[in-house]
Structures are given as structure tokens and as C-alpha cells.
Design an enzyme around this catalytic site. Structure first.
Site, short mmCIF file in Angstrom:
data_model
loop_
_atom_site.label_atom_id
_atom_site.label_comp_id
_atom_site.label_asym_id
_atom_site.label_seq_id
_atom_site.Cartn_x
_atom_site.Cartn_y
_atom_site.Cartn_z
N ASN A 114 53.47 35.50 34.83
CA ASN A 114 52.15 36.12 34.97
C ASN A 114 52.21 37.57 35.40
OD1 ASN A 114 51.79 33.00 36.28
ND2 ASN A 114 50.78 33.51 34.37
N VAL A 123 50.15 42.88 37.20
CA VAL A 123 49.83 41.50 37.58
C VAL A 123 48.64 41.02 36.75
CG1 VAL A 123 49.03 40.02 39.46
CG2 VAL A 123 50.69 41.84 39.92
N CYS A 124 48.79 39.81 36.22
CA CYS A 124 47.72 39.23 35.40
C CYS A 124 47.27 37.93 36.06
CB CYS A 124 48.23 38.98 33.99
SG CYS A 124 46.95 38.34 32.89
N ILE A 125 46.24 38.05 36.89
CA ILE A 125 45.61 36.87 37.48
C ILE A 125 44.11 37.01 37.32
CG2 ILE A 125 47.44 36.25 39.10
CD1 ILE A 125 45.89 37.71 41.30
N HIS A 138 40.66 40.29 36.78
CA HIS A 138 40.04 40.56 35.48
C HIS A 138 38.60 41.00 35.68
CE1 HIS A 138 43.13 37.69 33.46
NE2 HIS A 138 43.65 38.85 33.78
#
Length: 135
Positions: free
Chosen positions: A47, A54-56, A60
Site C-alpha cells: 500500500n 502512502v495509499c490509504i 483520499h
């Protein structure tokens, strides 16, 4: 508008003992929009993009997910704090989500070759201990 945070690898995880430095970049209209978070320390995780981003879900943009993967309440809300972001990242380190990868190669290795994934993470942990980014 730019903060540096150090996240200690959570105990009982592959990241235990790591000192992972990240940067939070806050937009001018924070808290209405989420900050961007990027690890400056090398990290191997499904992730986290190869550039450290960081992709959480809580980072978003707020509102509906155009792909329908996330519910609006899972995405950024102005009630989130730096503490809730860091806690979410610690949870992410503890529980990688290979089904929604930012790093497809790491997700594939996590699923198909756990021993190799573990070795690669161990190298990142060692490197974070030997060459911490403090400045």
C-alpha cells in the site's frame, strides 16, 4: 505546511524495529482536504507506491469514490487528525492490503512469495536503522 514524522515499525510485524521517516504535506485548505503522505525512508509494502507515497483510504479526497471501492465515510473527513493518520499508517503496516495495492509488485510478492517479501522488508528495516533520515 510540511511536517516530518517518524513511525516506529509496529511490534509483532515484519516492520518491527524500523524507523520510517515520512513527510506530510498539508494543502492550504486543510482540514477540508487531506494531506499527502510520503515515506522518505525506503519501505516495501503493498500500500506504498514505489516513490514512497502512502495509499490509504483516509488520505483520499472526500466524497464518492468514482470506482466504487471505498465508501465516503472511509475517505478523508475534516475530523481526521495527524494522530488518526499516523495510527492508520501503523495499522496499514500491521495489516497490508494486497487486494487494493499501490505497489503491485509488492502485493504480488506478499501473496505469492511470502519468504521473499519478508526478506525484502527486513532489508528495509535494517537500512532504516543504519541510515535514518533525521534532517
Amino acid at each position: 505546511y510540511i511536517w516530518r514524522v517518524t513511525i516506529f515499525g509496529p511490534s509483532g510485524t515484519l516492520y518491527e524495529g524500523g524507523l520510517f521517516v515520512a513527510e506530510l504535506r498539508f494543502p492550504k485548505d486543510y482540514p477540508n482536504r487531506p494531506p499527502k503522505m510520503k515515506f522518505l525512508t525506503e519501505i516495501w509494502h503493498p500500500n506504498v507506491e514505489s516513490d514512497g507515497s502512502v495509499c490509504i483510504s483516509i488520505l483520499h479526497e472526500p466524497g464518492e469514490d468514482k470506482w466504487g471501492y471505498e465508501r465516503p465515510e472511509e475517505r478523508w473527513l475534516p475530523i481526521h487528525s495527524v494522530e488518526s493518520i499516523v495510527m492508520s499508517v501503523i495499522t496499514m503496516l500491521s495489516e497490508p492490503n494486497p487486494d487494493s495495492p499501490a505497489n503491485v509488485d509488492a502485493a504480488k510478492e506478499f501473496r505469492e512469495n511470502p519468504a521473499s517479501f519478508k526478506k525484502r522488508v527486513a532489508r528495509c528495516v535494517r537500512k532504516s536503522q543504519e541510515e535514518p533520515i533525521w534532517d
